[in-house]
Write a protein that holds these residues in place. Structure first.
Motif, PDB file in Angstrom:
ATOM      1  N   LEU A 267       6.421  -7.951  -6.683  1.00  0.00           N
ATOM      2  CA  LEU A 267       5.313  -7.460  -5.879  1.00  0.00           C
ATOM      3  C   LEU A 267       4.609  -8.649  -5.230  1.00  0.00           C
ATOM      4  O   LEU A 267       4.356  -9.662  -5.874  1.00  0.00           O
ATOM      5  CB  LEU A 267       4.304  -6.695  -6.746  1.00  0.00           C
ATOM      6  CG  LEU A 267       4.802  -5.404  -7.389  1.00  0.00           C
ATOM      7  CD1 LEU A 267       3.786  -4.894  -8.397  1.00  0.00           C
ATOM      8  CD2 LEU A 267       5.068  -4.339  -6.333  1.00  0.00           C
ATOM      9  N   HIS A 269       5.758 -10.617  -2.765  1.00  0.00           N
ATOM     10  CA  HIS A 269       6.694 -11.724  -2.556  1.00  0.00           C
ATOM     11  C   HIS A 269       6.692 -12.100  -1.088  1.00  0.00           C
ATOM     12  O   HIS A 269       6.970 -11.293  -0.214  1.00  0.00           O
ATOM     13  CB  HIS A 269       8.100 -11.298  -2.996  1.00  0.00           C
ATOM     14  CG  HIS A 269       9.116 -12.389  -2.878  1.00  0.00           C
ATOM     15  ND1 HIS A 269       9.892 -12.551  -1.773  1.00  0.00           N
ATOM     16  CD2 HIS A 269       9.452 -13.386  -3.738  1.00  0.00           C
ATOM     17  CE1 HIS A 269      10.701 -13.578  -1.936  1.00  0.00           C
ATOM     18  NE2 HIS A 269      10.447 -14.105  -3.123  1.00  0.00           N
ATOM     19  N   ASP A 287      -0.378  -3.494  -3.603  1.00  0.00           N
ATOM     20  CA  ASP A 287       1.029  -3.286  -3.922  1.00  0.00           C
ATOM     21  C   ASP A 287       1.170  -3.093  -5.428  1.00  0.00           C
ATOM     22  O   ASP A 287       0.843  -4.000  -6.202  1.00  0.00           O
ATOM     23  CB  ASP A 287       1.865  -4.486  -3.479  1.00  0.00           C
ATOM     24  CG  ASP A 287       1.694  -4.789  -2.004  1.00  0.00           C
ATOM     25  OD1 ASP A 287       2.518  -4.305  -1.211  1.00  0.00           O
ATOM     26  OD2 ASP A 287       0.723  -5.490  -1.651  1.00  0.00           O
ATOM     27  N   CYS A 309       1.189  -3.779 -11.781  1.00  0.00           N
ATOM     28  CA  CYS A 309       0.753  -4.486 -10.575  1.00  0.00           C
ATOM     29  C   CYS A 309       1.021  -5.980 -10.666  1.00  0.00           C
ATOM     30  O   CYS A 309       0.394  -6.764  -9.952  1.00  0.00           O
ATOM     31  CB  CYS A 309      -0.725  -4.208 -10.302  1.00  0.00           C
ATOM     32  SG  CYS A 309      -1.820  -4.431 -11.714  1.00  0.00           S
ATOM     33  N   SER A 311       4.286  -8.896 -10.925  1.00  0.00           N
ATOM     34  CA  SER A 311       5.731  -9.157 -10.892  1.00  0.00           C
ATOM     35  C   SER A 311       6.211  -9.637 -12.247  1.00  0.00           C
ATOM     36  O   SER A 311       5.491 -10.340 -12.963  1.00  0.00           O
ATOM     37  CB  SER A 311       6.044 -10.217  -9.834  1.00  0.00           C
ATOM     38  OG  SER A 311       5.635  -9.791  -8.558  1.00  0.00           O
ATOM     39  N   MET A 329       6.212   3.659  -5.746  1.00  0.00           N
ATOM     40  CA  MET A 329       5.788   2.338  -5.309  1.00  0.00           C
ATOM     41  C   MET A 329       4.850   2.457  -4.122  1.00  0.00           C
ATOM     42  O   MET A 329       5.161   3.133  -3.134  1.00  0.00           O
ATOM     43  CB  MET A 329       6.996   1.460  -4.933  1.00  0.00           C
ATOM     44  CG  MET A 329       6.609   0.094  -4.377  1.00  0.00           C
ATOM     45  SD  MET A 329       8.030  -0.944  -3.965  1.00  0.00           S
ATOM     46  CE  MET A 329       8.484  -1.523  -5.596  1.00  0.00           C
ATOM     47  N   SER A 331       2.980   0.327  -1.209  1.00  0.00           N
ATOM     48  CA  SER A 331       3.176  -0.942  -0.521  1.00  0.00           C
ATOM     49  C   SER A 331       2.200  -1.082   0.636  1.00  0.00           C
ATOM     50  O   SER A 331       2.055  -0.167   1.454  1.00  0.00           O
ATOM     51  CB  SER A 331       4.616  -1.045  -0.013  1.00  0.00           C
ATOM     52  OG  SER A 331       4.827  -2.263   0.659  1.00  0.00           O
ATOM     53  N   HIS A 335       4.123  -7.554   2.255  1.00  0.00           N
ATOM     54  CA  HIS A 335       5.098  -8.292   1.478  1.00  0.00           C
ATOM     55  C   HIS A 335       6.407  -7.509   1.371  1.00  0.00           C
ATOM     56  O   HIS A 335       6.499  -6.361   1.785  1.00  0.00           O
ATOM     57  CB  HIS A 335       4.562  -8.578   0.069  1.00  0.00           C
ATOM     58  CG  HIS A 335       3.142  -9.014   0.036  1.00  0.00           C
ATOM     59  ND1 HIS A 335       2.722 -10.233   0.516  1.00  0.00           N
ATOM     60  CD2 HIS A 335       2.021  -8.379  -0.407  1.00  0.00           C
ATOM     61  CE1 HIS A 335       1.419 -10.339   0.366  1.00  0.00           C
ATOM     62  NE2 HIS A 335       0.968  -9.232  -0.185  1.00  0.00           N
ATOM     63  N   ASN A 337       8.516  -5.823  -1.322  1.00  0.00           N
ATOM     64  CA  ASN A 337       8.396  -5.343  -2.700  1.00  0.00           C
ATOM     65  C   ASN A 337       9.727  -4.768  -3.158  1.00  0.00           C
ATOM     66  O   ASN A 337      10.430  -4.102  -2.389  1.00  0.00           O
ATOM     67  CB  ASN A 337       7.306  -4.279  -2.803  1.00  0.00           C
ATOM     68  CG  ASN A 337       5.931  -4.851  -2.486  1.00  0.00           C
ATOM     69  OD1 ASN A 337       5.626  -5.991  -2.839  1.00  0.00           O
ATOM     70  ND2 ASN A 337       5.095  -4.059  -1.825  1.00  0.00           N
TER      71      ASN A 337
END
Length: 364
Positions: A267, A269, A287, A309, A311, A329, A331, A335, A337
């Motif tokens: 998340l 990224h 996200d 929430c 990564s 999810m 978003s 990013h 995800n």
């Protein structure tokens, strides 16, 4: 099927006694097709949503065993007995021939082909549900339509599934408004003869009052590079959901009680860097991933069971005994995800406490 079918209200009451938790990872209107009918008075008169889901379990289990084609053609009629033999059907399809059969008033299809419905009596509440693989979209093309629109007949395509007023994908997760998700042949006519779904499920519902009237449609499947909203055909599997810089919500629905294990979550990224997230909860985070459970079809009406929430690479497992389990999810679009997870149908023996990273069971 090995699935214990409990009344939906009982499951709902039990699930409400739980509070949402964060998963630990090792690192931690016209839409009602029930008794109220559609906007113009039509609809599908069917058992409760949960009873329908139990019926889907039988179909999906058969599909996982390679028996889907038999389920679809077993009523083909005495004129085409060879269709009852799955190997013959496979040879027919591999040779490039188009698969054809008649539709029932209430039907489900997971195969491409040409399908015809002809009314042998007034049919007021009929529907056909289409489903593909997670990475497939469904195109429905009208080849022939003979209905009396002025006399009250209708033939509509819905982008997704709808049952008892509950939609999948939910209104929160679909790019189109509810009204845009309906395509009424009596209004569009020849203007829009082909309709493509936004996910791996679609449906048509219709009313035909005159004996002999009907329609023929051709169903084809197209690849979807980034599957978003998905209903699983099988009670077990593995899936990776990727949302590449898109502001959208994606739900993966499993119509079974399951054990779900998240093995990889990325998340926020961006350019190879992980952005640090708040340390407490997912409130205000753009996200995140959440797990939902319930007895209906619409994720927005399900009970939140857990959220993620942050990564991580590792393992986060949860047992969910609800009729329907959804991984969703959310978003922000800023990013890339990604979440990878696997699932299998919950066994009664798995309700016992395990010495591993697992959250307590819900919906029992």
């Amino acid at each position: 099927t090995g699935t214990k079918c409990l009344p939906s209200q009982q499951l709902y009451k039990k699930s409400r006694s739980k509070t949402p938790q964060r998963l630990l990872h090792t690192g931690t209107d016209p839409e009602k097709l029930g008794h109220s009918g559609t906007a113009d008075g039509g609809g599908v008169s069917m058992p409760s949503a949960f009873q329908f889901q139990c019926h889907l379990v039988l179909i999906f289990l058969a599909a996982s065993k390679g028996e889907t084609r038999y389920l679809e053609v077993r009523d083909a009629g005495e004129d085409d007995p060879f269709l009852l033999l799955s190997e013959d059907l496979k040879r027919e399809l591999s040779a490039g021939q188009i698969y054809r059969r008649s539709l029932r008033c209430i039907d489900m299809l997971s195969i491409e082909g040409q399908f015809t419905f002809t009314a042998d009596q007034p049919q007021l509440h009929c529907a056909t549900f289409f489903i593909g693989e997670p990475e497939e979209l469904i195109t429905i093309h009208y080849d022939f339509v003979n209905i009396d629109c002025q006399g009250g007949d209708f033939l509509k395509v819905f982008d997704g599934w709808i049952l008892k007023g509950e939609k999948f994908p939910s209104s929160l997760d679909h790019p189109l408004t509810t009204s845009q998700r309906y395509v009424d042949f009596c209004e569009s006519g020849n203007i829009q003869r082909s309709i493509r779904s936004s996910q791996n499920v679609a449906m048509i519902f219709f009313r035909i009052q005159q004996v002999g009237n009907g329609f023929t449609v051709t169903v084809k499947k197209n690849s979807n590079l980034f599957p978003c909203n998905v209903i699983s055909q099988t009670p077990s599997g593995r899936f990776t959901m990727v949302i590449p810089h898109q502001h959208r919500n994606c739900s993966f629905s499993i119509i079974y009680p399951v054990v779900i294990k998240i093995s990889d979550l990325i998340l926020g990224h961006l350019n190879g860097l992980f952005l640090k997230k708040p340390s407490a909860g997912c409130a205000g985070v753009g996200d995140f991933v959440e797990l939902l459970g319930g007895a209906g079809l619409d994720p927005s009406k399900m009970f939140p069971l857990a959220d993620l929430c942050h990564s991580f690479h590792g393992s986060a497992q949860m047992k969910i005994g609800c009729d329907n389990t959804v991984l969703r999810m959310v978003s922000s679009g800023k990013h890339i995800n990604r979440v990878t997870f696997e699932y299998h149908q919950l066994d009664l023996q798995e309700t016992e406490t395990r010495k591993e990273n697992s959250i307590e069971e819900f919906c029992f």
